[in-house]
Design a protein around this motif. Structure first.
Motif, short mmCIF file in Angstrom:
data_model
loop_
_atom_site.label_atom_id
_atom_site.label_comp_id
_atom_site.label_asym_id
_atom_site.label_seq_id
_atom_site.Cartn_x
_atom_site.Cartn_y
_atom_site.Cartn_z
N ARG A 220 0.84 -1.21 0.00
CA ARG A 220 0.00 0.00 0.00
C ARG A 220 0.87 1.26 0.00
NH1 ARG A 220 -2.22 3.78 3.15
NH2 ARG A 220 -1.03 3.14 4.99
N MET A 221 1.93 1.25 0.79
CA MET A 221 2.81 2.41 0.85
C MET A 221 3.51 2.65 -0.49
SD MET A 221 2.30 3.67 3.77
CE MET A 221 3.38 5.00 3.28
N VAL A 222 4.01 1.59 -1.10
CA VAL A 222 4.71 1.74 -2.37
C VAL A 222 3.74 2.25 -3.45
CG1 VAL A 222 5.92 0.51 -4.22
CG2 VAL A 222 6.45 0.02 -1.83
N ARG A 223 2.56 1.69 -3.48
CA ARG A 223 1.56 2.16 -4.44
C ARG A 223 1.27 3.65 -4.24
NH1 ARG A 223 -3.28 -2.35 -4.99
NH2 ARG A 223 -2.16 -3.81 -6.36
N GLY A 224 1.18 4.06 -3.00
CA GLY A 224 0.91 5.47 -2.71
C GLY A 224 2.01 6.38 -3.21
N PHE A 225 3.26 6.01 -2.97
CA PHE A 225 4.39 6.83 -3.44
C PHE A 225 4.39 6.92 -4.96
CE2 PHE A 225 6.63 5.90 0.71
CZ PHE A 225 6.81 7.22 1.07
N VAL A 226 4.20 5.78 -5.64
CA VAL A 226 4.25 5.76 -7.10
C VAL A 226 3.07 6.55 -7.68
CG1 VAL A 226 4.15 4.30 -9.15
CG2 VAL A 226 5.53 3.59 -7.19
N ALA A 227 1.89 6.36 -7.11
CA ALA A 227 0.72 7.09 -7.59
C ALA A 227 0.92 8.60 -7.45
CB ALA A 227 -0.52 6.64 -6.83
N ALA A 228 1.51 9.03 -6.34
CA ALA A 228 1.75 10.46 -6.13
C ALA A 228 2.72 11.00 -7.17
CB ALA A 228 2.29 10.69 -4.73
N ALA A 229 3.76 10.22 -7.50
CA ALA A 229 4.72 10.65 -8.51
C ALA A 229 4.06 10.79 -9.88
CB ALA A 229 5.88 9.66 -8.59
N CYS A 230 3.10 9.92 -10.15
CA CYS A 230 2.43 9.93 -11.45
C CYS A 230 1.39 11.04 -11.57
CB CYS A 230 1.76 8.59 -11.70
SG CYS A 230 2.91 7.23 -11.98
N GLU A 231 1.00 11.62 -10.46
CA GLU A 231 -0.05 12.64 -10.48
C GLU A 231 0.49 14.07 -10.52
OE1 GLU A 231 -2.24 11.56 -7.03
OE2 GLU A 231 -3.05 9.72 -7.94
N ARG A 232 1.78 14.25 -10.26
CA ARG A 232 2.35 15.60 -10.23
C ARG A 232 2.60 16.10 -11.66
NH1 ARG A 232 4.62 13.43 -5.46
NH2 ARG A 232 4.22 14.79 -3.67
N ALA A 233 2.45 17.41 -11.83
CA ALA A 233 2.71 18.00 -13.15
C ALA A 233 4.17 17.87 -13.53
CB ALA A 233 2.28 19.46 -13.16
N VAL A 234 5.05 18.06 -12.56
CA VAL A 234 6.48 17.90 -12.78
C VAL A 234 7.05 17.09 -11.62
CG1 VAL A 234 6.75 20.02 -14.11
CG2 VAL A 234 6.98 20.09 -11.62
N PRO A 235 8.19 16.39 -11.83
CA PRO A 235 8.75 15.56 -10.76
C PRO A 235 9.09 16.37 -9.53
CG PRO A 235 9.77 15.02 -12.87
CD PRO A 235 8.94 16.25 -13.09
#
Length: 391
Positions: A220-235
């Motif tokens: 769950r934690m890893v999914r959350g980190f990856v999902a957040a990275a994918c939702e940002r306009a820029v890294p």
């Protein structure tokens, strides 16, 4: 100093054994050949081959003749490259040359990086927290994959008796690795690549769970980190102290932190099994980078389990090479082999003086050898740089 040059079977076949050996010993001044005996796909520019200028090796094949009896009942077995049937067994040829006074022989063995086998055995590859199969990477927790790797080592060392066997990728691979037409429009940061490399396959999930780790929470934690990275306009970094702090950067998330600590278990136990499978006459070394922990490797323990390390000093300034050599010696101690790996690629190596300075930085710290990449991929005059660096 044990000075070796990495090469491929087709390099030797294209120029001929006599010219190859003259280049290695007389022009470069090396005393060992590190031949790829298990390798992956790629596209290779061959600057001085008299037969071609581009070579596409078969994916996930071996460049020696396996013992059929050893693989008769194996669920994952090696496939011999057509290159061996068409051009001959260069491992056997180099061993025969060694017996006649030629250079020492090292078997450069790619272990778990194998897309052909990954596609054939999807249940034995690493999987992301989203259950995406990384077909290029067999999982070190998979019993079948482990038997495949130990079988390779047993087969090569008992039948051919190379002086050394170099282990590449006996660990968890990173997410980005140069797969065909890789696309990343997000702009993944190093922490994102690491999170996407974490394996949640059935083997890792079961084994880490049996060790008391809350794998559901870690996932769950890893999914959350990856999902957040994918939702940002820029890294944007979510872990500002990554990778400097290693797995301790994840200390605020106990389940994930425990899982990351556990990842060393399957990797280091595989190295122990490799040690047990090998003929004791062949020295075993691990080829790794300075951030080996990303793949679950404990370099200090690896140095104790095996006969030493070859640490890749790719694209480093002389000062960084010296630091790598000092750290490597601290990890393996005074009695284990420590080598450094260099690439002869331009512009990574600007000229002869640049290469000489980087090799000198490692030698000044007391390394025991160097490996140079790669005989067939660079113009012949760069072999002169090797001799100059050894002089």
């Amino acid at each position: 100093m044990q000075n070796s040059i990495w090469t491929y079977s087709w390099d030797i076949q294209d120029v001929g054994m006599a010219e190859f050996l003259a280049d290695i010993r007389e022009r470069a001044g090396a005393d060992m050949v590190s031949l790829a005996v298990s390798y992956h796909a790629g596209r290779f520019l061959q600057p001085r081959s008299p037969k071609r200028k581009v070579y596409f090796p078969e994916d996930g094949t071996v460049y020696y003749r396996p013992d059929p009896a050893l693989w008769d009942k194996a669920s994952i077995a090696p496939l011999v490259a057509r290159n061996v049937e068409e051009g001959g067994d260069m491992l056997a040829a180099l061993v025969a040359e060694r017996e006649r006074g030629g250079p020492a022989v090292s078997a450069w063995t790619v272990c778990l990086h194998n897309t052909r086998l990954g596609l054939l055995h999807p249940g034995e590859v690493t999987r992301t927290a989203f259950d995406d199969a990384n077909s290029y990477s067999l999982c070190p927790s998979s019993p079948a994959a482990r038997r495949y790797v130990t079988g390779l080592v047993r087969d090569i060392t008992t039948r051919y008796r190379p002086d050394r066997l170099e282990l590449e990728s006996p660990s968890f691979m990173g997410f980005a690795h140069g797969y065909h037409h890789e696309k990343d429009g997000v702009g993944l940061l190093p922490e994102d690549d690491f999170l996407l490399s974490l394996c949640f396959c059935r083997h890792c999930t079961a084994q880490a769970g049996a060790a008391g780790i809350d794998m559901a929470e870690a996932r769950r934690m890893v999914r959350g980190f990856v999902a957040a990275a994918c939702e940002r306009a820029v890294p944007e970094p979510q872990l500002p102290d990554f990778p400097a702090r290693g797995i301790d950067a994840f200390a605020p998330w106990p389940a994930l932190h425990e899982f990351l600590a556990w990842r060393r278990t399957p990797v280091m136990s595989l190295l122990a099994e490799i040690r047990a499978a090998a003929d004791p006459a062949t020295r075993l070394v691990l080829v790794e980078g300075r951030d080996a922990w990303l793949g679950g490797v404990d370099l200090a323990e690896a140095g104790r389990l095996l006969d030493g390390l070859v640490l890749c000093a790719y694209d480093m300034a002389p000062e960084a090479v010296a630091r790598l050599a000092r750290e490597g010696r601290r990890l393996v101690g005074p009695d284990r082999f420590l080598g450094l790996g260099y690439r002869l690629f331009h512009p990574e190596m600007r000229d002869e003086a640049d290469f000489v300075a980087k090799v000198a930085a490692g030698r000044a710290e007391g390394v025991d050898g160097l490996n140079v990449y790669n005989y067939g991929l660079v113009p012949r005059p760069r072999l002169d740089w090797v001799r100059a660096a050894l002089a």
